[in-house]
Design a protein around this motif. Sequence first.
Motif, short mmCIF file in Angstrom:
data_model
loop_
_atom_site.label_atom_id
_atom_site.label_comp_id
_atom_site.label_asym_id
_atom_site.label_seq_id
_atom_site.Cartn_x
_atom_site.Cartn_y
_atom_site.Cartn_z
N THR A 1 33.25 44.85 38.69
CA THR A 1 33.56 43.56 38.06
C THR A 1 33.22 43.56 36.58
OG1 THR A 1 31.41 42.70 38.73
CG2 THR A 1 33.27 42.28 40.22
N VAL B 1 33.27 49.78 46.29
CA VAL B 1 32.97 48.50 45.65
C VAL B 1 33.89 48.28 44.45
CG1 VAL B 1 31.17 47.14 44.52
CG2 VAL B 1 30.59 48.63 46.45
N THR B 2 34.41 47.07 44.32
CA THR B 2 35.27 46.71 43.21
C THR B 2 34.42 46.43 41.97
OG1 THR B 2 36.86 45.71 44.73
CG2 THR B 2 37.01 45.06 42.42
N MET C 1 43.18 38.87 45.01
CA MET C 1 42.13 39.78 45.48
C MET C 1 41.05 39.98 44.44
SD MET C 1 43.76 42.97 47.60
CE MET C 1 45.00 43.38 46.39
N GLN C 2 41.49 40.25 43.20
CA GLN C 2 40.51 40.55 42.15
C GLN C 2 39.65 39.31 41.85
OE1 GLN C 2 40.27 43.70 41.81
NE2 GLN C 2 42.21 43.92 42.87
N ALA D 1 37.11 38.92 44.43
CA ALA D 1 36.08 39.96 44.29
C ALA D 1 35.12 39.67 43.13
CB ALA D 1 36.73 41.33 44.11
N LEU E 1 36.20 38.95 39.68
CA LEU E 1 36.70 39.16 38.33
C LEU E 1 37.16 37.83 37.72
CD1 LEU E 1 37.10 42.11 39.68
CD2 LEU E 1 38.45 42.46 37.65
N TYR F 1 41.07 45.27 34.20
CA TYR F 1 42.09 45.95 34.99
C TYR F 1 43.44 45.73 34.32
CZ TYR F 1 38.77 46.38 38.85
OH TYR F 1 37.70 46.71 39.63
N PHE G 1 47.38 40.89 44.16
CA PHE G 1 46.43 41.60 43.30
C PHE G 1 45.57 40.61 42.51
CE2 PHE G 1 44.96 44.11 39.69
CZ PHE G 1 44.59 45.30 40.31
#
Length: 185
Positions: free
Chosen positions: A53, A50-51, A86-87, A90, A92, A57, A83
């Motif tokens: 949050t 799991v990313t 994606m974040q 997810a 962020l 980063y 990147f």
Amino acid sequence: MKSTVHALCWGTLLALSANPVGAADPDPAHKGPVIDQFGPVYDVDSPDFVTPTNMTYRAVFDVAQSPEAADQLNPRVESLARFLNMQARAGLKPGQVKLALVVHGAASKDMLSNAAYKSRLGVDNPNAPLLAALQSKGVRVILCGQTAAYRGYSRQELAPGVEIALSAMTALVVLQSEGYELIAF
């Protein structure tokens, strides 16, 4: 392993060629939401890893390679857009992702302004819009000064916003000491 990869590649080519023009795109990649023009990503349903949050980063991408064809976008540079996208997908927030790009070697040509690139290589710089998009999202773009000197690139030839460091090695050490994690390609 080779036969499996070959079978997958041929299977993909056959599937794409079987798709008639005008039919729905079989590639489920999405661009955006941070950089709409670059950085396609795929949704991953219920990942096991799991990313988080709830953290910031910080990543520095070390890029030294570039496609040989002057009219091709550098996919390693485009990885920064992936990147970011994606974040964000997810969960962020923009302030939670801080990126830097450190460029040296063959990839240094991708840091030239469009005019300098066209003068030296005969075509528009396909990376110029990508660099501008990345910088508009706060990405630092840093060129190795040793590479620039070796290849004869002057500051005036660089794309807007490209910083020059003493060396890529120096920039990588400093950024990592500031908490940036190294992503090398």
